[in-house]
Design an enzyme around this catalytic site. Sequence first.
Site, PDB file in Angstrom:
ATOM      1  CB  SER A  99      25.761 -57.202 -49.018  1.00 47.78           C
ATOM      2  OG  SER A  99      23.739 -57.853 -48.546  1.00 47.78           O
ATOM      3  CE  LYS A 100      23.076 -58.961 -42.191  1.00 44.66           C
ATOM      4  NZ  LYS A 100      22.341 -57.940 -41.396  1.00 44.66           N
ATOM      5  CG  HIS A 149      13.723 -70.124 -54.396  1.00 42.63           C
ATOM      6  ND1 HIS A 149      12.254 -69.342 -54.575  1.00 42.63           N
ATOM      7  CD2 HIS A 149      13.562 -69.392 -52.783  1.00 42.63           C
ATOM      8  CE1 HIS A 149      11.792 -69.728 -53.134  1.00 42.63           C
ATOM      9  NE2 HIS A 149      12.653 -69.678 -52.481  1.00 42.63           N
ATOM     10  CB  THR A 170      22.522 -50.263 -46.788  1.00 39.09           C
ATOM     11  OG1 THR A 170      21.691 -49.691 -46.616  1.00 39.09           O
ATOM     12  CG2 THR A 170      21.792 -50.679 -45.164  1.00 39.09           C
ATOM     13  CD  GLU A 215      18.590 -65.481 -46.648  1.00 41.39           C
ATOM     14  OE1 GLU A 215      18.887 -65.180 -47.664  1.00 41.39           O
ATOM     15  OE2 GLU A 215      17.133 -65.269 -46.628  1.00 41.39           O
TER      16      GLU A 215
HETATM   17  P1  NAD Z   1      14.110 -54.258 -40.943  1.00 40.69           P
HETATM   18  O1  NAD Z   1      14.211 -54.644 -42.867  1.00 40.69           O
HETATM   19  O2  NAD Z   1      12.382 -54.959 -40.785  1.00 40.69           O
HETATM   20  O3  NAD Z   1      14.093 -53.473 -40.469  1.00 40.69           O
HETATM   21  C1  NAD Z   1      15.616 -52.917 -40.889  1.00 40.69           C
HETATM   22  C2  NAD Z   1      15.645 -51.353 -40.077  1.00 40.69           C
HETATM   23  O4  NAD Z   1      17.171 -51.414 -40.475  1.00 40.69           O
HETATM   24  C3  NAD Z   1      14.961 -51.195 -40.199  1.00 40.69           C
HETATM   25  O5  NAD Z   1      14.581 -50.019 -39.584  1.00 40.69           O
HETATM   26  C4  NAD Z   1      15.388 -50.138 -41.092  1.00 40.69           C
HETATM   27  O6  NAD Z   1      14.912 -48.505 -41.568  1.00 40.69           O
HETATM   28  C5  NAD Z   1      16.926 -49.768 -41.311  1.00 40.69           C
HETATM   29  N1  NAD Z   1      17.820 -49.680 -42.108  1.00 40.69           N
HETATM   30  C6  NAD Z   1      18.102 -50.321 -42.899  1.00 40.69           C
HETATM   31  N2  NAD Z   1      18.547 -49.758 -43.693  1.00 40.69           N
HETATM   32  C7  NAD Z   1      19.622 -48.163 -42.867  1.00 40.69           C
HETATM   33  C8  NAD Z   1      20.598 -47.562 -43.284  1.00 40.69           C
HETATM   34  N3  NAD Z   1      20.863 -47.352 -44.595  1.00 40.69           N
HETATM   35  N4  NAD Z   1      21.120 -46.536 -42.781  1.00 40.69           N
HETATM   36  C9  NAD Z   1      19.927 -47.010 -41.372  1.00 40.69           C
HETATM   37  N5  NAD Z   1      19.226 -47.470 -40.857  1.00 40.69           N
HETATM   38  C10 NAD Z   1      18.511 -48.395 -41.864  1.00 40.69           C
HETATM   39  O7  NAD Z   1      14.621 -55.785 -40.781  1.00 40.69           O
HETATM   40  P2  NAD Z   1      14.750 -57.376 -40.018  1.00 40.69           P
HETATM   41  O8  NAD Z   1      13.538 -58.389 -40.326  1.00 40.69           O
HETATM   42  O9  NAD Z   1      14.574 -56.577 -38.206  1.00 40.69           O
HETATM   43  O10 NAD Z   1      16.199 -57.502 -39.223  1.00 40.69           O
HETATM   44  C11 NAD Z   1      17.062 -57.002 -38.977  1.00 40.69           C
HETATM   45  C12 NAD Z   1      18.367 -58.246 -38.850  1.00 40.69           C
HETATM   46  O11 NAD Z   1      18.757 -58.736 -38.377  1.00 40.69           O
HETATM   47  C13 NAD Z   1      18.709 -57.296 -39.834  1.00 40.69           C
HETATM   48  O12 NAD Z   1      19.936 -57.419 -40.344  1.00 40.69           O
HETATM   49  C14 NAD Z   1      18.238 -59.157 -40.736  1.00 40.69           C
HETATM   50  O13 NAD Z   1      20.037 -59.077 -41.341  1.00 40.69           O
HETATM   51  C15 NAD Z   1      19.351 -59.695 -39.931  1.00 40.69           C
HETATM   52  N6  NAD Z   1      18.082 -60.855 -39.754  1.00 40.69           N
HETATM   53  C16 NAD Z   1      17.212 -61.054 -40.487  1.00 40.69           C
HETATM   54  C17 NAD Z   1      16.218 -62.315 -39.903  1.00 40.69           C
HETATM   55  C18 NAD Z   1      14.693 -61.911 -40.576  1.00 40.69           C
HETATM   56  O14 NAD Z   1      14.068 -63.611 -40.420  1.00 40.69           O
HETATM   57  N7  NAD Z   1      13.582 -60.948 -40.350  1.00 40.69           N
HETATM   58  C19 NAD Z   1      16.977 -63.476 -40.021  1.00 40.69           C
HETATM   59  C20 NAD Z   1      18.425 -63.742 -39.488  1.00 40.69           C
HETATM   60  C21 NAD Z   1      18.928 -61.911 -39.320  1.00 40.69           C
HETATM   61  O1  DAU Z   2      16.562 -66.756 -43.298  1.00 39.60           O
HETATM   62  C1  DAU Z   2      16.806 -65.358 -42.780  1.00 39.60           C
HETATM   63  C2  DAU Z   2      16.331 -64.724 -43.681  1.00 39.60           C
HETATM   64  O2  DAU Z   2      14.823 -64.635 -43.450  1.00 39.60           O
HETATM   65  C3  DAU Z   2      16.686 -63.300 -43.650  1.00 39.60           C
HETATM   66  O3  DAU Z   2      17.553 -62.667 -43.669  1.00 39.60           O
HETATM   67  C4  DAU Z   2      16.131 -62.541 -44.330  1.00 39.60           C
HETATM   68  O4  DAU Z   2      15.974 -61.054 -43.541  1.00 39.60           O
HETATM   69  C5  DAU Z   2      14.618 -62.570 -44.807  1.00 39.60           C
HETATM   70  O5  DAU Z   2      13.635 -62.181 -45.729  1.00 39.60           O
HETATM   71  C6  DAU Z   2      14.514 -64.440 -44.559  1.00 39.60           C
HETATM   72  O6  DAU Z   2      14.252 -64.309 -46.313  1.00 39.60           O
HETATM   73  P1  DAU Z   2      13.581 -65.697 -47.031  1.00 39.60           P
HETATM   74  O7  DAU Z   2      13.891 -65.190 -48.046  1.00 39.60           O
HETATM   75  O8  DAU Z   2      13.538 -67.065 -46.148  1.00 39.60           O
HETATM   76  O9  DAU Z   2      12.354 -64.950 -46.485  1.00 39.60           O
HETATM   77  P2  DAU Z   2      10.908 -64.329 -47.678  1.00 39.60           P
HETATM   78  O10 DAU Z   2       9.713 -63.979 -46.242  1.00 39.60           O
HETATM   79  O11 DAU Z   2      11.486 -63.303 -48.567  1.00 39.60           O
HETATM   80  O12 DAU Z   2      10.982 -66.131 -48.116  1.00 39.60           O
HETATM   81  C7  DAU Z   2      10.681 -67.315 -47.446  1.00 39.60           C
HETATM   82  C8  DAU Z   2      10.198 -68.301 -48.468  1.00 39.60           C
HETATM   83  O13 DAU Z   2       9.130 -67.869 -49.296  1.00 39.60           O
HETATM   84  C9  DAU Z   2      11.121 -68.319 -49.334  1.00 39.60           C
HETATM   85  O14 DAU Z   2      11.392 -69.683 -49.684  1.00 39.60           O
HETATM   86  C10 DAU Z   2      10.358 -67.302 -51.182  1.00 39.60           C
HETATM   87  C11 DAU Z   2       9.394 -67.782 -50.332  1.00 39.60           C
HETATM   88  N1  DAU Z   2       8.096 -67.106 -50.554  1.00 39.60           N
HETATM   89  C12 DAU Z   2       8.958 -65.852 -50.380  1.00 39.60           C
HETATM   90  C13 DAU Z   2       7.479 -64.245 -50.722  1.00 39.60           C
HETATM   91  C14 DAU Z   2       8.085 -63.456 -49.988  1.00 39.60           C
HETATM   92  C15 DAU Z   2       7.303 -67.114 -51.754  1.00 39.60           C
HETATM   93  O15 DAU Z   2       6.911 -68.587 -52.000  1.00 39.60           O
HETATM   94  N2  DAU Z   2       6.554 -66.028 -52.071  1.00 39.60           N
HETATM   95  C16 DAU Z   2       6.690 -65.025 -51.861  1.00 39.60           C
HETATM   96  O16 DAU Z   2       5.754 -64.086 -52.174  1.00 39.60           O
END
Ligand code: NAD
Ligand code: DAU
Length: 347
Positions: free
Chosen positions: A157-158, A288, A95, A131
């Site tokens: 991958s990102k 981690h 993806t 990340e």
């Molecule tokens: P999310 O997982 O909540 O949503 C991802 C969306 O992409 C979903 O609607 C899903 O259905 C769609 N998707 C996944 N695979 C797909 C595919 N193969 N084809 C079509 N659609 C597909 O993600 P998010 O947290 O909203 O993150 C959005 C973007 O921002 C991502 O690119 C992520 O890397 C980036 N990002 C997220 C965070 C964070 O903290 N959540 C921080 C920095 C950057």
């Molecule tokens: O930094 C941006 C990223 O933040 C985004 O690109 C990712 O899509 C998003 O998922 C997020 O990644 P993290 O791995 O930092 O987020 P997560 O919420 O999974 O975890 C936050 C921190 O908490 C991390 O240090 C792992 C820890 N953790 C997470 C989970 C799910 C726990 O201790 N327990 C848990 O159950």
Amino acid sequence: TGGSGFIGGHLVRRLLKETNCIIFNIDNLTYASDIESILNIEQSKNRFFLYRIDIKDSHLVSQAVKEIKPDIIFHLAAETHVDRSLDNPLRFIETNIIGTFNILQASLNYYQKLSLLKQKSFRLHHISTDEVFGSLGSTGKFDEETKYDPRSPYSASKASSDHLVRAWFHSYKLPILITNCSNNYGPYQFPEKLIPLAINKALNGESIPLYGKGENVRDWLFVNDHARAIDVIFHHGKLGETYNIGGFNEWKNIDLIKVIIKTVDRLLGREEGASDKLITYVTDRAGHDLRYAIDPTKLKDELGWEPSLQFEEGIKKTVKWYLENQEWLDNVASGVYQEYYQNMYKN
Ligand code: NAD
Ligand code: DAU
């Protein structure tokens, strides 16, 4: 793309409410998506259209772009959970890397056929993560010059997708922008990510898993501030450039969890400290990353963006939202929405 995910949903709702634009959302509605929250707002009528397409399918992506004829593209669709990437890396490679390649190729073919006038305003904005820069020690911050050093299948991958997007700018002159943002939090986040997971567990009196010693640090940003930054950068950012987005808001996981459960207990009228016993130290996440912290000086100095919400206010708002939307939380966590989409949006 990815407009029914957590950040995409906030961006879509913002654009629907604050502009007149028409949005075509390419999204295959994975477990992490929610489309109701968009369809429920009045402005979505006649201005929001779903293309239920998997971005891994180059033919469908290319057809969709030709049909939609977009003025601009925001690319957010991705697999996003680090733990899932450890269990199933191929999904992330397909993806996040192949999917992004398909978006780039479809965009380029489309862009090359546009009039000069339309070419001038077209851009592909790739939404990425901090990340890609790897893990910090106890000091320092990531800026736009920090070398890439991803350590999980997700971040690798990102990082690959960022490199592809940059290569399409240099090799083919496709007008792109890249943003790398820190951890987002707020309403509508799937409860596998730390903040909604902890709120959900605290609500239900279940143990809250804390990886390792709980000393890892993340830099948290309220999701609406991310959507606003994307808006600002898309309008005023320099083509081909990268912008880091962050909250000036670092928290150790253990301290963050304590704030969350204190807020939940307070809002539910529970005794102070009632949920402290729910915190459970569990085996650490493989590889981690210790600490992430963003230096968003470039964005602040060049484009005037700053986070607007103080963390105390943001977390209170977030906890309150989950308490008031327990049905959403239960439905999304149990997969009810998934079944519903399977029937409603056949490919
Ligand atoms: P999310 O997982 O909540 O949503 C991802 C969306 O992409 C979903 O609607 C899903 O259905 C769609 N998707 C996944 N695979 C797909 C595919 N193969 N084809 C079509 N659609 C597909 O993600 P998010 O947290 O909203 O993150 C959005 C973007 O921002 C991502 O690119 C992520 O890397 C980036 N990002 C997220 C965070 C964070 O903290 N959540 C921080 C920095 C950057
Ligand atoms: O930094 C941006 C990223 O933040 C985004 O690109 C990712 O899509 C998003 O998922 C997020 O990644 P993290 O791995 O930092 O987020 P997560 O919420 O999974 O975890 C936050 C921190 O908490 C991390 O240090 C792992 C820890 N953790 C997470 C989970 C799910 C726990 O201790 N327990 C848990 O159950």
